[in-house]
Design an enzyme around this catalytic site. Structure first.
Site, short mmCIF file in Angstrom:
data_model
loop_
_atom_site.label_atom_id
_atom_site.label_comp_id
_atom_site.label_asym_id
_atom_site.label_seq_id
_atom_site.Cartn_x
_atom_site.Cartn_y
_atom_site.Cartn_z
N HIS A 1 -12.22 50.47 44.36
CA HIS A 1 -11.97 51.88 44.59
C HIS A 1 -12.89 52.73 43.73
CE1 HIS A 1 -9.42 50.72 41.18
NE2 HIS A 1 -9.58 51.96 40.75
N CYS B 1 -6.50 54.75 33.70
CA CYS B 1 -7.67 53.95 33.99
C CYS B 1 -8.85 54.89 34.24
CB CYS B 1 -7.43 53.04 35.20
SG CYS B 1 -7.18 53.91 36.76
#
Length: 668
Positions: free
Chosen positions: A67, A184
């Site tokens: 992603h 993240c």
């Protein structure tokens, strides 16, 4: 979610078209391009590669979630592929059979990112993934992901901000209370998967856990009362925790975000043990991953490398500022400016020598911070902020006793170890408040001072003196061999640990021998020359054989000219990430040639940075530039040769950079 995925974005036979994560990303991305969701396939895949290079996206349970956020994405999109044979995405338990490619626009709004985070949470539910594995059509799989079908829903996530109990149970057997923060780099998937994983593990363990997700959609702070009532804290993150000081004085486990996804029960157990011992952590800004002390399970060598890199990374700005000021002083006033009196006592506004002396003396002062900063931030990488005081004290002592760069390394490691030992001592609750500001600095500084002055300082000072003398006496084959080794180190990881070790070695010799023999100056020259080669070589290769490179790489090649000339070795990283097996060996070969030639020509450099902009200060400047040109030609030639061989071979069909089939390699 209904607008993000459709049957056209589902491939239930991904293994027929892809056998690697690079190929899988391309197959799914091509479906996005066909629907107009991605405007530039190669540019988007380059962004996916950059994200993958930060951290593998494979998860336990056979899931891969490549992603990224990209300017080439026109609207938030999710593509799904299923592979019967499995594709390796770096998960600890093996290949992934369920692959989700998540594409978010660079300016994705909060609502879309919230939907993506909901998917990330659902991936932690076994019934959801089992239903996907059993789906027989693309329409069925898309409906499952959208939530259109009646499938077992994941357990609802508990309220991350529960109201504090106004009448807490005073009984000693009340449930353990933990607060956690997850984050993240992209804030899309791992942030929320770690939160869900921790929440489920807490439910299984009978632990009250509240999680704050600091994702791309923003975050809502945990209630202060919830934090105050917590027995411990878990930080599962790869970017700095925002407002971390809120959690000061609590037993803390600080790990990367994937640990929160893969081993939440272990983290909860670790918090439980720390709370039982009364072990607390001073909360401050978490070091970046390269500065962190390491997660549980990492080897001592890995942790040591990270600790040393912490010190070096904070030292480099002092090196650049001080070194360039010294170089400017030399450029204006010549090398005799080092003998000028203090500008405090003698400064003439119209005298160029006075200005040269000012530049030189400011640079010298900046250089005096190198060893203390190195030691202080090695200790910081080991023990966080409590390590700074003893680390700086130990570094200053290393300067005082002439133990130099090696003394700074030793002082930093000792200071960090002493603070870590003190932090493991169980302290009564009333005394915990004064530990970070009084007890730890006092005790650790005293111990470090004793060891540096009376135990290890003198042997290290002698070793430093011997090293400086050895560098000064290098001639002939020995000097050339050292140049080859330094060149290989500078180009092996393109700004990584080995590169920084070689650079720190050169700067250490320079700072300990600012006006002495030429040996240290030759080492510094060889290191900078070799470090300039990789980006210059990639720039040259993209210029002479552009068709072997993707459009994104050709654009990076233009910037690499400037980065290489400025001694920014990291300018070659995009090329190495896309094709490491060809780029890195080629860069190392050119670096070794340049390092050897620089030493053989006897080139010298008194400034630790600056690239071509300090060429007037280099001894044998023409030969120095010749050495750089030779190494650049060797590296560029090898890259072109290796890529050309791949292009000509049978495996080249559909490979990256082929004009007939434009593809881009994704970082391994």
């Amino acid at each position: 979610m209904s607008q993000m995925i459709s049957a056209e974005l589902v491939d239930l036979a991904l293994d027929l078209a892809a056998d690697s994560k690079e190929a899988a990303a391309r197959v799914l991305a091509e479906r996005m391009v066909a629907l107009g969701r991605v405007s530039d396939l190669d540019g988007f895949l380059a962004d996916v590669a950059a994200r993958e290079a930060q951290m593998p996206t494979g998860l336990d349970g056979g899931i891969g979630i490549p992603h990224c956020r990209s300017a080439h994405v026109t609207e938030p999109t999710l593509a799904f592929g299923r592979s019967a044979t499995g594709i390796d995405f770096g998960a600890p338990d093996g290949p992934a059979d369920l692959i989700f490619l998540i594409a978010a626009p660079a300016g994705a709004d909060d609502a879309h990112l919230s939907i993506l985070s909901a998917l990330a949470r659902r991936l932690m539910d076994a019934s959801f993934t089992s239903a996907l594995r059993a789906a027989t059509t693309a329409d069925e799989a898309a409906a499952l992901i959208r939530g259109d079908q009646d499938t077992p829903d994941p357990h609802p996530a508990p309220d991350p901000h529960p109201a504090p109990d106004p009448h807490p149970d005073p009984a000693p057997d009340r449930p353990l209370r933990i607060v956690a923060v997850t984050s993240c780099p992209t804030g899309i998937a791992h942030t929320y998967m770690a939160a869900e994983s921790l929440t489920r593990a807490g439910q299984a363990e009978g632990v009250e856990i509240a999680v704050e997700t600091q994702g791309s959609a923003g975050f809502t702070r945990l209630d202060a009362a919830v934090i105050a009532a917590a027995d411990g804290v878990i930080f599962a993150h790869d970017v700095p925790v925002r407002d971390k000081e809120r959690f000061a004085g609590k037993p803390t486990v600080d790990v990367g975000v994937k640990a929160g996804v893969n081993r939440p029960a272990e983290l909860i157990a670790e918090v439980r043990d720390k709370a039982a011992r009364g072990e607390i952590t001073e909360a401050g800004a978490r070091p970046s991953p390269v500065e962190a002390g390491g997660e549980a399970g990492e080897g001592y060598g890995t942790k040591l490398r990270k600790w040393l890199m912490s010190g070096v990374s904070y030292m480099v700005p002092f090196v650049a500022a001080g070194g360039l000021l010294i170089a400017l002083g030399f450029a204006v006033g010549g090398y005799k400016v080092s003998e000028a009196p203090s500008v405090m006592n003698h400064f003439l506004w119209a005298d160029s020598m006075s200005w040269a002396a000012l530049l030189f003396q400011v640079g010298q002062i900046a250089f005096t911070f190198l060893v203390p900063v190195l030691a202080g931030y090695i200790a910081y990488g080991m023990a966080d902020r409590p390590g700074l005081v003893p680390g700086f004290v130990g570094g200053a002592i290393a300067l005082d006793i002439k133990a130099g760069f090696l003394g700074g390394l030793a002082a930093g490691l000792i200071a960090g170890a002493v603070v870590m030992a003190i932090q493991k001592v169980r302290i009564p609750a009333p005394l915990r408040g004064i530990m970070p500001v009084v007890v730890i600095p006092l005790v650790s500084s005293a111990i470090v001072g004793f060891l540096m002055f009376l135990v290890i300082g003198e042997p290290i000072a002698k070793l430093q003196s011997a090293l400086t003398s050895w560098l000064g006496g290098l001639t002939g084959a020995n000097a050339i061999t050292l140049g080859v080794i330094l060149g290989l180190m500078m180009c092996f990881d393109l700004g990584g640990p080995l590169n920084k070790v070689a650079y720190a070695f050169a700067v250490g010799g320079l700072s300990d021998n600012a006006t002495g023999a030429d040996g240290s100056f030759k080492v510094m020259a060889a290191v900078m020359a070799a470090g300039m080669v990789p980006p210059l070589a990639m720039a040259l290769a993209t210029t002479v054989r552009g068709r072997l490179f993707t459009p994104a790489e050709r654009e990076n090649g233009k910037a690499a000219w400037v980065l290489g000339a400025s001694f920014v070795t990291e300018g070659a990283i995009p090329f190495a990430a896309a094709d490491p097996l060809r780029v890195i060996p080629s860069a190392m070969a050119g670096g070794a040639v340049t390092g050897a030639l620089s030493m053989a020509f006897g080139c010298t450099l008194r400034a630790p940075h600056g690239g071509v902009f300090v060429v007037p200060l280099i001894g044998h400047a023409f030969l120095y530039l010749l050495a750089i040109a030779a190494g650049t030609a060797v590296s560029a030639g090898l890259v072109v040769l290796l890529k050309g061989l791949r292009r000509a071979g049978p495996e080249r069909e559909g490979a990256p950079g082929d004009p007939a089939e434009p593809k881009v390699a994704v970082a391994a």
